[in-house]
Design an enzyme around this catalytic site. Structure first.
Site, PDB file in Angstrom:
ATOM      1  N   SER A  75     115.506 -62.525  33.050  1.00 32.74           N
ATOM      2  CA  SER A  75     114.562 -61.401  33.063  1.00 32.74           C
ATOM      3  C   SER A  75     114.496 -60.716  34.426  1.00 32.74           C
ATOM      4  O   SER A  75     114.634 -61.348  35.473  1.00 32.74           O
ATOM      5  CB  SER A  75     113.158 -61.893  32.710  1.00 32.74           C
ATOM      6  OG  SER A  75     113.177 -62.553  31.482  1.00 32.74           O
ATOM      7  N   GLU A  91     118.253 -71.787  23.273  1.00 39.62           N
ATOM      8  CA  GLU A  91     116.935 -71.676  23.919  1.00 39.62           C
ATOM      9  C   GLU A  91     115.802 -71.615  22.889  1.00 39.62           C
ATOM     10  O   GLU A  91     114.730 -72.163  23.101  1.00 39.62           O
ATOM     11  CB  GLU A  91     116.897 -70.428  24.818  1.00 39.62           C
ATOM     12  CG  GLU A  91     115.539 -70.238  25.481  1.00 39.62           C
ATOM     13  CD  GLU A  91     115.491 -69.145  26.545  1.00 39.62           C
ATOM     14  OE1 GLU A  91     116.539 -68.584  26.890  1.00 39.62           O
ATOM     15  OE2 GLU A  91     114.382 -68.866  27.024  1.00 39.62           O
ATOM     16  N   GLY A 116     118.016 -67.261  35.322  1.00 34.69           N
ATOM     17  CA  GLY A 116     117.872 -65.916  35.887  1.00 34.69           C
ATOM     18  C   GLY A 116     118.312 -64.835  34.910  1.00 34.69           C
ATOM     19  O   GLY A 116     119.391 -64.256  35.060  1.00 34.69           O
ATOM     20  N   SER A 161     111.148 -69.660  35.612  1.00 27.46           N
ATOM     21  CA  SER A 161     110.440 -70.945  35.581  1.00 27.46           C
ATOM     22  C   SER A 161     111.140 -71.963  36.473  1.00 27.46           C
ATOM     23  O   SER A 161     112.359 -72.114  36.419  1.00 27.46           O
ATOM     24  CB  SER A 161     110.392 -71.489  34.149  1.00 27.46           C
ATOM     25  OG  SER A 161     109.769 -70.566  33.303  1.00 27.46           O
TER      26      SER A 161
HETATM   27  C1  FAD Z   1     105.735 -68.727  30.531  1.00 26.23           C
HETATM   28  C2  FAD Z   1     106.961 -67.857  30.671  1.00 26.23           C
HETATM   29  C3  FAD Z   1     108.115 -68.380  31.235  1.00 26.23           C
HETATM   30  C4  FAD Z   1     109.241 -67.572  31.384  1.00 26.23           C
HETATM   31  N1  FAD Z   1     110.359 -68.107  31.985  1.00 26.23           N
HETATM   32  C5  FAD Z   1     111.446 -67.328  32.172  1.00 26.23           C
HETATM   33  C6  FAD Z   1     112.611 -67.847  32.837  1.00 26.23           C
HETATM   34  O1  FAD Z   1     112.637 -69.015  33.255  1.00 26.23           O
HETATM   35  N2  FAD Z   1     113.661 -67.027  33.033  1.00 26.23           N
HETATM   36  C7  FAD Z   1     113.674 -65.735  32.584  1.00 26.23           C
HETATM   37  O2  FAD Z   1     114.694 -65.067  32.767  1.00 26.23           O
HETATM   38  N3  FAD Z   1     112.583 -65.205  31.958  1.00 26.23           N
HETATM   39  C8  FAD Z   1     111.482 -65.972  31.737  1.00 26.23           C
HETATM   40  N4  FAD Z   1     110.366 -65.442  31.114  1.00 26.23           N
HETATM   41  C9  FAD Z   1     110.380 -64.027  30.762  1.00 26.23           C
HETATM   42  C10 FAD Z   1     110.434 -63.745  29.277  1.00 26.23           C
HETATM   43  O3  FAD Z   1     111.671 -64.061  28.705  1.00 26.23           O
HETATM   44  C11 FAD Z   1     110.086 -62.249  29.117  1.00 26.23           C
HETATM   45  O4  FAD Z   1     108.756 -62.110  29.553  1.00 26.23           O
HETATM   46  C12 FAD Z   1     110.208 -61.783  27.707  1.00 26.23           C
HETATM   47  O5  FAD Z   1     111.559 -61.689  27.361  1.00 26.23           O
HETATM   48  C13 FAD Z   1     109.507 -60.412  27.483  1.00 26.23           C
HETATM   49  O6  FAD Z   1     109.964 -59.485  28.401  1.00 26.23           O
HETATM   50  P1  FAD Z   1     108.949 -58.571  29.284  1.00 26.23           P
HETATM   51  O7  FAD Z   1     107.980 -59.510  29.968  1.00 26.23           O
HETATM   52  O8  FAD Z   1     109.767 -57.667  30.125  1.00 26.23           O
HETATM   53  O9  FAD Z   1     108.099 -57.740  28.242  1.00 26.23           O
HETATM   54  P2  FAD Z   1     108.491 -56.334  27.590  1.00 26.23           P
HETATM   55  O10 FAD Z   1     109.901 -56.353  27.157  1.00 26.23           O
HETATM   56  O11 FAD Z   1     108.052 -55.267  28.539  1.00 26.23           O
HETATM   57  O12 FAD Z   1     107.567 -56.332  26.314  1.00 26.23           O
HETATM   58  C14 FAD Z   1     106.196 -55.959  26.357  1.00 26.23           C
HETATM   59  C15 FAD Z   1     105.693 -55.910  24.924  1.00 26.23           C
HETATM   60  O13 FAD Z   1     106.417 -54.916  24.185  1.00 26.23           O
HETATM   61  C16 FAD Z   1     106.975 -55.491  23.006  1.00 26.23           C
HETATM   62  N5  FAD Z   1     108.328 -54.950  22.782  1.00 26.23           N
HETATM   63  C17 FAD Z   1     109.300 -54.775  23.703  1.00 26.23           C
HETATM   64  N6  FAD Z   1     110.429 -54.295  23.117  1.00 26.23           N
HETATM   65  C18 FAD Z   1     110.168 -54.176  21.800  1.00 26.23           C
HETATM   66  C19 FAD Z   1     110.918 -53.742  20.660  1.00 26.23           C
HETATM   67  N7  FAD Z   1     112.194 -53.350  20.791  1.00 26.23           N
HETATM   68  N8  FAD Z   1     110.328 -53.766  19.460  1.00 26.23           N
HETATM   69  C20 FAD Z   1     109.043 -54.155  19.308  1.00 26.23           C
HETATM   70  N9  FAD Z   1     108.266 -54.573  20.354  1.00 26.23           N
HETATM   71  C21 FAD Z   1     108.808 -54.581  21.581  1.00 26.23           C
HETATM   72  C22 FAD Z   1     107.071 -56.997  23.291  1.00 26.23           C
HETATM   73  O14 FAD Z   1     106.967 -57.739  22.089  1.00 26.23           O
HETATM   74  C23 FAD Z   1     105.849 -57.246  24.160  1.00 26.23           C
HETATM   75  O15 FAD Z   1     104.706 -57.443  23.366  1.00 26.23           O
HETATM   76  C24 FAD Z   1     109.234 -66.224  30.953  1.00 26.23           C
HETATM   77  C25 FAD Z   1     108.071 -65.706  30.373  1.00 26.23           C
HETATM   78  C26 FAD Z   1     106.942 -66.501  30.225  1.00 26.23           C
HETATM   79  C27 FAD Z   1     105.706 -65.920  29.593  1.00 26.23           C
END
Ligand code: FAD
Length: 377
Positions: free
Chosen positions: A133, A248, A131, A165
């Site tokens: 994101s 991780e 937990g 996940s």
């Molecule tokens: C298959 C899958 C499984 C997952 N499982 C888990 C889980 O079990 N538990 C959990 O907690 N999370 C999980 N996640 C979440 C994952 O860790 C987040 O999706 C990830 O950290 C990106 O965060 P966001 O989706 O909020 O994207 P955002 O942070 O909104 O990013 C969107 C885009 O902006 C870019 N970006 C953002 N900030 C910057 C920066 N400072 N500089 C340059 N580019 C930037 C990113 O590269 C991306 O392309 C999972 C994600 C996926 C796809």
């Protein structure tokens, strides 16, 4: 795969461990009990398989024996995880607990928490989800808004986690929450373990674009978490979670998610007696060797007691690019791309490779900052 340079501890060496895993996966395959698939560590959940591994003492391999662990080094664990991924085995049930929550509890948890939780992870009774994101806090993890407020004997948790996940199968959640909002955002974060069966915990499915259900939303409404379930120190969550991210990001699952597809492509080319792709294949295999070497160096750093944050970021950045190139290779050699076939399934999973566990953009920024810091020192 052959072993990369590990010193074999007496009695339970790398070759023997690899053999144990192969015996189990080969038998399960022969009995038709699983279908090898890409991204198995996230998507293929089978409690029975994880419990068979547990019965062979293959979970918690590096943890102290007093908690049921194997007392072996990180290189032994690496050999086991490589074999499981190579076989595309159904390992999602124990993966998070074994890879990162157990090690976090070992590094920062109280003796009571270690005694309470580690044996259950080793036996695949306790299934963990992550937990971290939230809708407004993914890459910017320090922006988490879920709160844990101090109450008598524990903490009251409220908030929403997303993309979790396997939360629908988990018995326990690792939780990053805000315990103090008065300072800078990196301060005032703390880590907890929450019972998924507790009052106020709600899990709702999120389906991916292929219709698969592997991640979820988790809502916490006035969930009581006892004091003993705090990991480490109140307010120490940011430093601790950064270390956890190196566990991780630093493993072979950031390289081998599509390995079953690489094997199938090689098999296909053999059957077709097609040698037009030999050069490309040679390049992929060379890159794979380099990445495995990098995994090995990270395992050695962990054995030396370090949390190799930048090395792990670099592995994940390069490894996930490799995983996607394997899919492109499979497509080019002509493996059929039906939706539920191996190539179709790998393709639909691939957008997540460079996002989960830290997006590639963010990893590049971590690597660049550490290079700059080193150049200045
Ligand atoms: C298959 C899958 C499984 C997952 N499982 C888990 C889980 O079990 N538990 C959990 O907690 N999370 C999980 N996640 C979440 C994952 O860790 C987040 O999706 C990830 O950290 C990106 O965060 P966001 O989706 O909020 O994207 P955002 O942070 O909104 O990013 C969107 C885009 O902006 C870019 N970006 C953002 N900030 C910057 C920066 N400072 N500089 C340059 N580019 C930037 C990113 O590269 C991306 O392309 C999972 C994600 C996926 C796809």
């Amino acid at each position: 795969m052959t072993a990369v340079g590990a010193a074999a501890p007496p009695g339970r060496g790398v070759a023997e461990l690899r053999g144990q895993v192969r015996e189990l996966t080969d038998r399960w395959l022969a009995e038709g009990r699983y279908v090898p698939r890409s991204d198995c560590w996230l998507r293929s959940f089978d409690l029975e398989f994880s419990r068979e591994l547990a019965a062979r003492n293959l979970i918690g391999l590096t943890w102290p024996t007093e908690f049921g662990g194997g007392g072996l080094d990180a290189r032994c664990r690496l050999a086991v995880t490589e074999e499981l991924l190579r076989a595309g085995a159904p390992v999602a049930a124990h993966w998070i607990g074994d890879r990162q929550i157990g090690p976090t509890i070992l590094r920062h948890g109280s003796a009571e928490l270690q005694r309470e939780l580690l044996p259950g992870i080793v036996s695949a009774e306790h299934i963990f989800c992550l937990g971290m994101s939230e809708p407004e806090a993914g890459s910017d993890l320090a922006a988490v808004r879920t709160t844990a407020t101090k109450v008598d004997g524990g903490w009251r948790v409220n908030g929403l986690k997303t993309w979790t996940s396997q939360a629908h199968h988990a018995t326990h959640a690792y939780l990053l929450a805000r315990t103090d909002s008065s300072g800078r955002k990196h301060e005032g974060l703390s880590e907890f373990v929450v019972d998924m069966s507790g009052d106020g915990v709600e899990v709702s499915p999120i389906r991916d674009m292929a219709g698969e259900h592997h991640f979820n939303e988790m809502r916490f409404t006035d969930v009581f978490v006892p004091d003993r379930r705090l990991i480490g120190t109140v307010g120490g969550g940011w430093r601790q979670v950064i270390e956890q991210l190196s566990f991780e990001r630093g493993g072979p699952e950031r390289v081998l998610s599509t390995y079953p597809l690489l094997r199938q492509s090689i098999q296909w080319l053999r059957e077709m007696r097609d040698d037009r792709f030999d050069d490309e294949l040679g390049e992929l295999v060379g890159r794979l060797g380099t990445l495995r070497r990098q995994c090995w160096e990270i395992a050695e750093a962990i054995d030396a007691g370090r949390a190799p944050v930048t090395q792990a970021a670099s592995l994940k950045y390069r490894g996930t690019a490799f995983e996607v190139d394997v899919i492109e290779f499979a497509r080019r050699v002509g493996l059929p791309a039906t939706g539920d076939g191996p190539l179709g399934r790998a393709l639909s999973a691939s957008p997540g490779f460079s996002i989960r566990g830290g997006s590639s953009d963010v990893l590049l920024s971590i690597i660049a900052k550490s290079e700059t810091a080193e150049a200045r020192s």
